[in-house]
Design an enzyme around this catalytic site. Sequence first.
Site, PDB file in Angstrom:
ATOM      1  N   LYS A 158       0.836  -1.206   0.000  1.00 57.87           N
ATOM      2  CA  LYS A 158       0.000   0.000   0.000  1.00 57.87           C
ATOM      3  C   LYS A 158       0.871   1.257   0.000  1.00 57.87           C
ATOM      4  CE  LYS A 158      -2.882   0.646   3.607  1.00 57.87           C
ATOM      5  NZ  LYS A 158      -2.547   1.909   4.309  1.00 57.87           N
TER       6      LYS A 158
ATOM      7  N   ARG B  56       2.841   5.958  -3.238  1.00 53.25           N
ATOM      8  CA  ARG B  56       4.008   6.758  -3.653  1.00 53.25           C
ATOM      9  C   ARG B  56       4.276   6.628  -5.147  1.00 53.25           C
ATOM     10  NH1 ARG B  56       4.151   5.615   1.611  1.00 53.25           N
ATOM     11  NH2 ARG B  56       5.450   6.764   3.088  1.00 53.25           N
TER      12      ARG B  56
ATOM     13  N   GLY C  24      -5.248   7.912   5.445  1.00 56.70           N
ATOM     14  CA  GLY C  24      -4.358   8.910   6.039  1.00 56.70           C
ATOM     15  C   GLY C  24      -3.114   9.100   5.196  1.00 56.70           C
TER      16      GLY C  24
ATOM     17  N   ARG D   3      -9.167  12.209  12.157  1.00 55.59           N
ATOM     18  CA  ARG D   3      -7.732  12.037  12.436  1.00 55.59           C
ATOM     19  C   ARG D   3      -6.981  13.368  12.408  1.00 55.59           C
ATOM     20  NH1 ARG D   3      -5.668   6.961   9.058  1.00 55.59           N
ATOM     21  NH2 ARG D   3      -3.863   7.285  10.414  1.00 55.59           N
TER      22      ARG D   3
ATOM     23  N   SER E  61       6.540   9.195  12.337  1.00 52.83           N
ATOM     24  CA  SER E  61       5.522   9.086  11.290  1.00 52.83           C
ATOM     25  C   SER E  61       6.134   9.232   9.909  1.00 52.83           C
ATOM     26  CB  SER E  61       4.448  10.164  11.472  1.00 52.83           C
ATOM     27  OG  SER E  61       3.650  10.233  10.312  1.00 52.83           O
TER      28      SER E  61
ATOM     29  N   GLN F  61       4.381   9.247   7.308  1.00 55.99           N
ATOM     30  CA  GLN F  61       3.496  10.127   6.533  1.00 55.99           C
ATOM     31  C   GLN F  61       3.932  11.578   6.677  1.00 55.99           C
ATOM     32  OE1 GLN F  61      -0.436   9.187   7.953  1.00 55.99           O
ATOM     33  NE2 GLN F  61      -0.431   7.154   7.028  1.00 55.99           N
TER      34      GLN F  61
ATOM     35  N   ASP G  93       1.630  -1.105  11.970  1.00 57.14           N
ATOM     36  CA  ASP G  93       0.308  -1.548  11.512  1.00 57.14           C
ATOM     37  C   ASP G  93      -0.002  -2.995  11.899  1.00 57.14           C
ATOM     38  OD1 ASP G  93      -0.307   0.895  10.368  1.00 57.14           O
ATOM     39  OD2 ASP G  93       0.590   0.364   8.439  1.00 57.14           O
TER      40      ASP G  93
ATOM     41  N   LYS H 193      -4.655   5.944  14.571  1.00 58.91           N
ATOM     42  CA  LYS H 193      -4.715   5.298  13.253  1.00 58.91           C
ATOM     43  C   LYS H 193      -6.165   5.362  12.737  1.00 58.91           C
ATOM     44  CE  LYS H 193      -0.409   4.282  12.984  1.00 58.91           C
ATOM     45  NZ  LYS H 193       0.421   4.918  11.958  1.00 58.91           N
TER      46      LYS H 193
ATOM     47  N   ARG I  42      -6.525   1.934  17.852  1.00 59.65           N
ATOM     48  CA  ARG I  42      -6.351   0.480  17.685  1.00 59.65           C
ATOM     49  C   ARG I  42      -6.134  -0.247  19.013  1.00 59.65           C
ATOM     50  NH1 ARG I  42      -3.157   0.434  11.818  1.00 59.65           N
ATOM     51  NH2 ARG I  42      -5.091   0.393  10.629  1.00 59.65           N
TER      52      ARG I  42
HETATM   53  C1  S3P Z   1       2.341   4.800   6.216  1.00 56.05           C
HETATM   54  C2  S3P Z   1       2.827   5.213   7.433  1.00 56.05           C
HETATM   55  C3  S3P Z   1       2.265   4.772   8.721  1.00 56.05           C
HETATM   56  C4  S3P Z   1       1.340   3.562   8.566  1.00 56.05           C
HETATM   57  C5  S3P Z   1       0.420   3.715   7.391  1.00 56.05           C
HETATM   58  C6  S3P Z   1       1.226   3.842   6.106  1.00 56.05           C
HETATM   59  C7  S3P Z   1       2.988   5.293   4.994  1.00 56.05           C
HETATM   60  O1  S3P Z   1       1.520   5.838   9.270  1.00 56.05           O
HETATM   61  O2  S3P Z   1       0.595   3.371   9.751  1.00 56.05           O
HETATM   62  O3  S3P Z   1      -0.425   2.583   7.277  1.00 56.05           O
HETATM   63  O4  S3P Z   1       2.745   4.736   3.898  1.00 56.05           O
HETATM   64  O5  S3P Z   1       3.762   6.268   5.089  1.00 56.05           O
HETATM   65  P1  S3P Z   1       2.200   6.986  10.191  1.00 56.05           P
HETATM   66  O6  S3P Z   1       3.057   7.815   9.347  1.00 56.05           O
HETATM   67  O7  S3P Z   1       1.031   7.741  10.761  1.00 56.05           O
HETATM   68  O8  S3P Z   1       2.960   6.218  11.252  1.00 56.05           O
END
Ligand code: S3P
Length: 450
Positions: free
Chosen positions: A28, A33, A101, A129, A174, A176, A327, A354, A358
Amino acid sequence: MSGHGSPKPMSSAPCGALSGVAEVPGDKSISHRSLILGAMAVGETRITGLLEGEDVLDTARAMRAFGAEVTDHGKGEWSVHGVGVGGFAEPDQVIDCGNSGTGVRLIMGAMASSPISATFTGDASLNKRPMARVTDPLALFGAQAVGRSGGRLPMTIVGAADPVPVRYEVPVPSAQVKSAVLLAGLNAPGQTVVIEKEATRDHTERMLAGFGAVITTETTGEGRVITLTGRPELKPQVIAVPRDPSSAAFPVCAALIVPGSDVLVPGIGLNPTRAGLFTTLREMGADLTYENEREEGGEPVADLRARFSPDMKGIDVPPARAASMIDEYPVLSVVAAFASGVTMMRGVKELRVKESDRIEAMASGLRANGVDVEDGEDWWSVTGHGPGTVKGGATCASHLDHRIAMSFMVMGMATQKPVTVDDGGPIATSFPVFEPLMRQLGADLSHPGA
Ligand code: S3P
């Protein structure tokens, strides 16, 4: 897109040995990306093995809205004709990122240093969120954000007309947030520096380098210091997306707890920033082996073989490993219920923000099914009593969270009575073939009331 219709209850009944080959979908994180970086390159990026889950399909639609040509050629083959760094058009509609997210935070980063505005929304889970973790650093580039109270979606980002590069220390572990800052840094002149104290998944860094950006990572006393030179011309790529370790976790964990099972999960990405669950399971005594280890598209890959493991023991999961399996804690807690002794999971506050909280979602569902769970703000523990000891029989709320729904479905395969979730619909966000794939291995899944 927001919402997925009415709830679809799903039950998992105790089943016989699971066996066979589980070909799980594409990663995913890498799929999102691939589409976003493809849209920021000049020319045509070709992708195979793209995850065609709802989260990624929402990102594909978003990239079209920003002006990229995104084409589905069937069977996981996609192409993206990118518009170049700084070439995004202003979308004429609200961008709906559904449950994702990752999608919304990365896309906000990618557009925040361009002179365009966009309004983002999502489903009931995503709209709860926190987004300030992303909009705070994006403000340093010169972008503005106006959302609901508490920094929640729906939210409009007004991109910076004259972006400046930033130096930003990410306050929470994070990927993200790190990725949003790096993507915004692409269209800022000069060097953008991101510092993370704990290593999180590094797909953005690896892929940016692959697309031809100048990006370096140094490990110093401050942590990982990532330096990106802005305004590169990204070159289109041919990307083979590896299969997702976070999805592999479900058939692997199911095989470990269902007596007699022997399941092969081929071609799984084992990037060290993602593989913490498998290390943890092996420390617990799981019969989990890596076969045919190799490298594909710059990522380490192996075939995982998981067999029923009656003698697993509870362990203390090192907090330093949390980011590499963030995750996977929900499904680990299910395995812990079938191991002997206490599995302690500390340093996991991020689990509370999340797709659902969770810790709360798993703790209440596990307790309802007869499992001993203790929890605090940033930790939880599960006490197991070995195979065959978990009662089951309860219905759990999935809280619009795919991983909660799948974890309880795995649990029901090995409990004394079936386990039900109130809504299996969210599974389609990341693992649309979960049900047929698990059934083909021998799982007994059904839809009560359907
Ligand atoms: C992800 C980062 C994680 C993960 C999410 C995918 C990503 O989140 O929990 O399922 O692809 O960068 P966080 O950045 O909030 O930790």
